[in-house]
Design a protein around this motif. Structure first.
Motif, PDB file in Angstrom:
ATOM      1  N   MET A   1     -35.546 -11.877 -61.377  1.00 36.08           N
ATOM      2  CA  MET A   1     -36.135 -12.323 -62.630  1.00 36.08           C
ATOM      3  C   MET A   1     -37.531 -11.721 -62.755  1.00 36.08           C
ATOM      4  O   MET A   1     -38.267 -11.647 -61.787  1.00 36.08           O
ATOM      5  CB  MET A   1     -36.246 -13.845 -62.627  1.00 36.08           C
ATOM      6  CG  MET A   1     -37.035 -14.366 -63.799  1.00 36.08           C
ATOM      7  SD  MET A   1     -37.399 -16.117 -63.762  1.00 36.08           S
ATOM      8  CE  MET A   1     -38.803 -16.129 -62.679  1.00 36.08           C
ATOM      9  N   SER A   2     -37.849 -11.320 -63.953  1.00 32.74           N
ATOM     10  CA  SER A   2     -39.216 -10.860 -64.179  1.00 32.74           C
ATOM     11  C   SER A   2     -39.683 -11.291 -65.562  1.00 32.74           C
ATOM     12  O   SER A   2     -38.890 -11.370 -66.499  1.00 32.74           O
ATOM     13  CB  SER A   2     -39.316  -9.340 -64.036  1.00 32.74           C
ATOM     14  OG  SER A   2     -38.704  -8.705 -65.125  1.00 32.74           O
ATOM     15  N   ILE A   3     -40.956 -11.600 -65.630  1.00 29.07           N
ATOM     16  CA  ILE A   3     -41.591 -11.944 -66.891  1.00 29.07           C
ATOM     17  C   ILE A   3     -42.836 -11.084 -67.002  1.00 29.07           C
ATOM     18  O   ILE A   3     -43.692 -11.126 -66.123  1.00 29.07           O
ATOM     19  CB  ILE A   3     -41.972 -13.435 -66.952  1.00 29.07           C
ATOM     20  CG1 ILE A   3     -40.722 -14.315 -66.846  1.00 29.07           C
ATOM     21  CG2 ILE A   3     -42.728 -13.735 -68.241  1.00 29.07           C
ATOM     22  CD1 ILE A   3     -41.030 -15.797 -66.726  1.00 29.07           C
ATOM     23  N   LYS A   5     -46.063 -10.170 -69.402  1.00 26.13           N
ATOM     24  CA  LYS A   5     -46.874 -10.597 -70.542  1.00 26.13           C
ATOM     25  C   LYS A   5     -47.683  -9.398 -71.022  1.00 26.13           C
ATOM     26  O   LYS A   5     -48.347  -8.736 -70.228  1.00 26.13           O
ATOM     27  CB  LYS A   5     -47.831 -11.715 -70.121  1.00 26.13           C
ATOM     28  CG  LYS A   5     -47.171 -12.816 -69.291  1.00 26.13           C
ATOM     29  CD  LYS A   5     -46.547 -13.866 -70.139  1.00 26.13           C
ATOM     30  CE  LYS A   5     -45.704 -14.835 -69.374  1.00 26.13           C
ATOM     31  NZ  LYS A   5     -46.336 -15.910 -68.743  1.00 26.13           N
ATOM     32  N   VAL A  26     -43.758 -11.256 -74.771  1.00 26.14           N
ATOM     33  CA  VAL A  26     -43.266 -11.627 -73.448  1.00 26.14           C
ATOM     34  C   VAL A  26     -41.909 -10.959 -73.283  1.00 26.14           C
ATOM     35  O   VAL A  26     -41.001 -11.173 -74.081  1.00 26.14           O
ATOM     36  CB  VAL A  26     -43.122 -13.160 -73.283  1.00 26.14           C
ATOM     37  CG1 VAL A  26     -42.495 -13.491 -71.939  1.00 26.14           C
ATOM     38  CG2 VAL A  26     -44.477 -13.839 -73.427  1.00 26.14           C
ATOM     39  N   ALA A  28     -38.791 -10.814 -70.988  1.00 26.81           N
ATOM     40  CA  ALA A  28     -38.191 -11.647 -69.952  1.00 26.81           C
ATOM     41  C   ALA A  28     -36.816 -11.129 -69.590  1.00 26.81           C
ATOM     42  O   ALA A  28     -35.997 -10.837 -70.461  1.00 26.81           O
ATOM     43  CB  ALA A  28     -38.094 -13.086 -70.445  1.00 26.81           C
ATOM     44  N   SER A  29     -36.578 -11.003 -68.310  1.00 21.68           N
ATOM     45  CA  SER A  29     -35.238 -10.667 -67.845  1.00 21.68           C
ATOM     46  C   SER A  29     -34.894 -11.648 -66.734  1.00 21.68           C
ATOM     47  O   SER A  29     -35.722 -11.967 -65.885  1.00 21.68           O
ATOM     48  CB  SER A  29     -35.172  -9.224 -67.352  1.00 21.68           C
ATOM     49  OG  SER A  29     -36.032  -9.056 -66.246  1.00 21.68           O
ATOM     50  N   ASP A  78     -42.998 -20.545 -65.832  1.00 25.61           N
ATOM     51  CA  ASP A  78     -41.760 -19.923 -66.300  1.00 25.61           C
ATOM     52  C   ASP A  78     -41.641 -19.882 -67.825  1.00 25.61           C
ATOM     53  O   ASP A  78     -40.683 -19.334 -68.353  1.00 25.61           O
ATOM     54  CB  ASP A  78     -40.552 -20.681 -65.725  1.00 25.61           C
ATOM     55  CG  ASP A  78     -40.535 -20.657 -64.210  1.00 25.61           C
ATOM     56  OD1 ASP A  78     -40.703 -19.557 -63.635  1.00 25.61           O
ATOM     57  OD2 ASP A  78     -40.360 -21.729 -63.600  1.00 25.61           O
ATOM     58  N   VAL A  80     -41.793 -18.799 -71.568  1.00 26.44           N
ATOM     59  CA  VAL A  80     -41.847 -17.506 -72.241  1.00 26.44           C
ATOM     60  C   VAL A  80     -42.153 -17.653 -73.728  1.00 26.44           C
ATOM     61  O   VAL A  80     -42.614 -16.703 -74.356  1.00 26.44           O
ATOM     62  CB  VAL A  80     -40.553 -16.677 -72.035  1.00 26.44           C
ATOM     63  CG1 VAL A  80     -40.404 -16.280 -70.577  1.00 26.44           C
ATOM     64  CG2 VAL A  80     -39.327 -17.419 -72.523  1.00 26.44           C
ATOM     65  N   PRO A 108     -47.442 -18.181 -72.571  1.00 23.79           N
ATOM     66  CA  PRO A 108     -46.238 -17.693 -73.242  1.00 23.79           C
ATOM     67  C   PRO A 108     -46.543 -17.138 -74.632  1.00 23.79           C
ATOM     68  O   PRO A 108     -47.627 -17.363 -75.168  1.00 23.79           O
ATOM     69  CB  PRO A 108     -45.388 -18.964 -73.360  1.00 23.79           C
ATOM     70  CG  PRO A 108     -46.401 -20.062 -73.464  1.00 23.79           C
ATOM     71  CD  PRO A 108     -47.529 -19.635 -72.560  1.00 23.79           C
ATOM     72  N   LEU A 132     -37.655 -19.142 -68.630  1.00 28.32           N
ATOM     73  CA  LEU A 132     -36.659 -18.247 -68.042  1.00 28.32           C
ATOM     74  C   LEU A 132     -36.658 -18.432 -66.533  1.00 28.32           C
ATOM     75  O   LEU A 132     -37.706 -18.404 -65.895  1.00 28.32           O
ATOM     76  CB  LEU A 132     -36.995 -16.794 -68.385  1.00 28.32           C
ATOM     77  CG  LEU A 132     -36.028 -15.751 -67.871  1.00 28.32           C
ATOM     78  CD1 LEU A 132     -34.702 -15.845 -68.634  1.00 28.32           C
ATOM     79  CD2 LEU A 132     -36.613 -14.365 -68.025  1.00 28.32           C
TER      80      LEU A 132
END
Length: 135
Positions: A1-3, A5, A26, A28-29, A78, A80, A108, A132
């Motif tokens: 997982m990656s976020i 910004k 943002v 997000a995956s 977490d 987003v 977020p 996420l």
């Protein structure tokens, strides 16, 4: 997982009282989306906390968001996306430090909208959120 910004250089960065209010973008995956319904300033028994008091209600809503996310295995980090509904936008921006205590943790993407009223006349702020998580 990656976020990730992103604050694009070509977009104005909203800053109030030394606090950047949100991330413009943002990315997000991950594998698990968490949707949190609009949280109001009600305690666990349903009592309104700080009737018509924007500062007290932002804090209670922040705690409610934190608790809702925790129930899904998520944290404020977490987040987003949030959408905030307020009955007085000028009053809301007087208390960005309290908002920042909660939402500044994850910074977020964010939208804030002034509305005529919420579900009870003593309520002045409501925040819904998306987070996420990696499964």
């Amino acid at each position: 997982m990656s976020i990730e910004k992103i604050q694009p250089d070509k977009l104005f960065k909203r800053n109030v009282g030394g606090h950047v209010l949100y991330s413009h973008v943002v990315v997000a995956s991950g594998e698990k989306l968490v949707f949190v319904s609009g949280q109001l300033a009600r305690d666990k028994d349903g009592n309104i906390v700080g009737p018509r008091d924007m500062r007290a209600q932002i804090k209670q809503v922040g705690e409610n968001l934190k608790n809702a996310l925790e129930a899904a295995g998520a944290t404020l980090h977490d987040l987003v996306k949030t959408t905030t509904f307020v009955t007085d936008i000028d009053e809301f921006f007087k208390h960005v430090d309290v908002r920042h205590d909660y939402l500044g943790v994850g910074l977020p993407a964010s939208t804030t909208v002034e509305v005529r009223r919420l579900s009870h006349p003593d309520l002045v702020v409501e925040i819904e959120a998306m987070a996420l998580l990696k499964e």
